[in-house]
Design an enzyme around this catalytic site. Structure first.
Site, PDB file in Angstrom:
ATOM      1  CD  GLU A  35      41.982  -4.727 -13.375  1.00 41.08           C
ATOM      2  OE1 GLU A  35      41.973  -3.630 -13.956  1.00 41.08           O
ATOM      3  OE2 GLU A  35      41.076  -5.586 -13.511  1.00 41.08           O
ATOM      4  CG  ASP A  90      10.132   4.105  -1.972  1.00 38.60           C
ATOM      5  OD1 ASP A  90       9.113   4.790  -2.125  1.00 38.60           O
ATOM      6  OD2 ASP A  90      11.189   4.543  -1.499  1.00 38.60           O
TER       7      ASP A  90
END
Ligand code: J9T
Length: 242
Positions: free
Chosen positions: A112, A169
């Site tokens: 977690e 890009d």
């Protein structure tokens, strides 16, 4: 640039020694060290997690183990990156910012996540960035660290084969806010599909116009959220006609 990565699965980071990045590491343009978090575990079971205060499912990674690791691995001046689904969205702009830093330390959590005091304690002496690579949950931070490291190091001079492509890009400085246009290579016809004739014309102005139009069309179709963020001042009459 120096990169340190701390994880309970160091072998997850093996891809960092492949390809262009691997070459930059091998020839010393990038210093890389991957650390097994269990090196800082203190009990005989070398445990790194415990049950969450307040109850709930899963386990939380212990602050004592992580703090000892970061004390050793993240000196003053380093930037600690904690990949987490609860983090700030990682973007090309974040990658460009991180690419200007000297020392990045990636704290890869599992279960977690890390006890929040790991972040709070480290933030007393170094910058700590909790970053998310998207709205989904992974089993651990390692894959996210690989994504961030690749997006950052490809921007470093001499690491990427062709520095120009880092600009053109999608999301690069060369096409701010637009998705990249479609790309084509030989053969000129493939399975009955032809290359758009304009790309064979040698007319560089027409090719640039076609590419921009395709970027605008693709962005409007796939990412209307990006279109909404475009600065109208950057759109000319031809753009508006798309
Ligand atoms: C355990 O880490 C994650 O699940 C994670 C990290 C960074 N970005 C995400 N979207 C998920």
């Amino acid at each position: 640039m120096r990169l340190d990565v701390v994880s309970i699965f160091p072998e997850y980071l093996a891809p960092l020694r492949q390809s262009l990045l691997g070459r930059a590491v091998a020839d010393g343009r990038i210093q890389l060290e991957v650390h097994d978090l269990r090196r800082w575990a203190t009990d005989r079971h070398r445990s790194v997690d415990d049950t969450p205060y307040g109850g709930g499912a899963g386990m939380v990674m212990r602050p004592d183990v992580w703090a000892a690791a970061l004390d050793d691995v993240a000196p003053a001046g380093a930037t600690v990156v904690v990949p987490t689904p609860a983090g700030h969205p990682f973007s090309q702009a974040t990658a460009a910012d991180l690419a200007r830093r000297e020392h990045l330390v990636f704290a890869c959590g599992r279960y977690e996540g890390l006890d929040q005091r790991v972040v709070l304690d480290a933030a007393r002496r170094v910058e700590v960035l909790e970053l998310s690579i998207g709205d989904y949950v992974l089993a651990g931070g390692e894959v996210a660290a690989l994504v961030v490291i690749e997006a950052v190091t490809r921007l470093l001079p001499g690491v990427l084969g062709n520095p120009e492509s880092a600009v053109t890009d999608s999301f690069g400085e060369g096409s701010p806010g637009l998705l990249e246009h479609p790309a084509y290579t030989r053969p000129v016809e493939f399975r009955g599909l032809a290359v758009p004739p304009v790309l064979l014309s040698g007319n560089h102005a027409a090719i640039a116009r076609w590419r921009r139009d395709e970027s605008l069309r693709r962005t409007a179709r796939r990412r209307p959220d990006l279109v909404a963020r475009l600065d109208p001042a950057t759109l000319d009459a031809a753009d508006r006609a798309v």
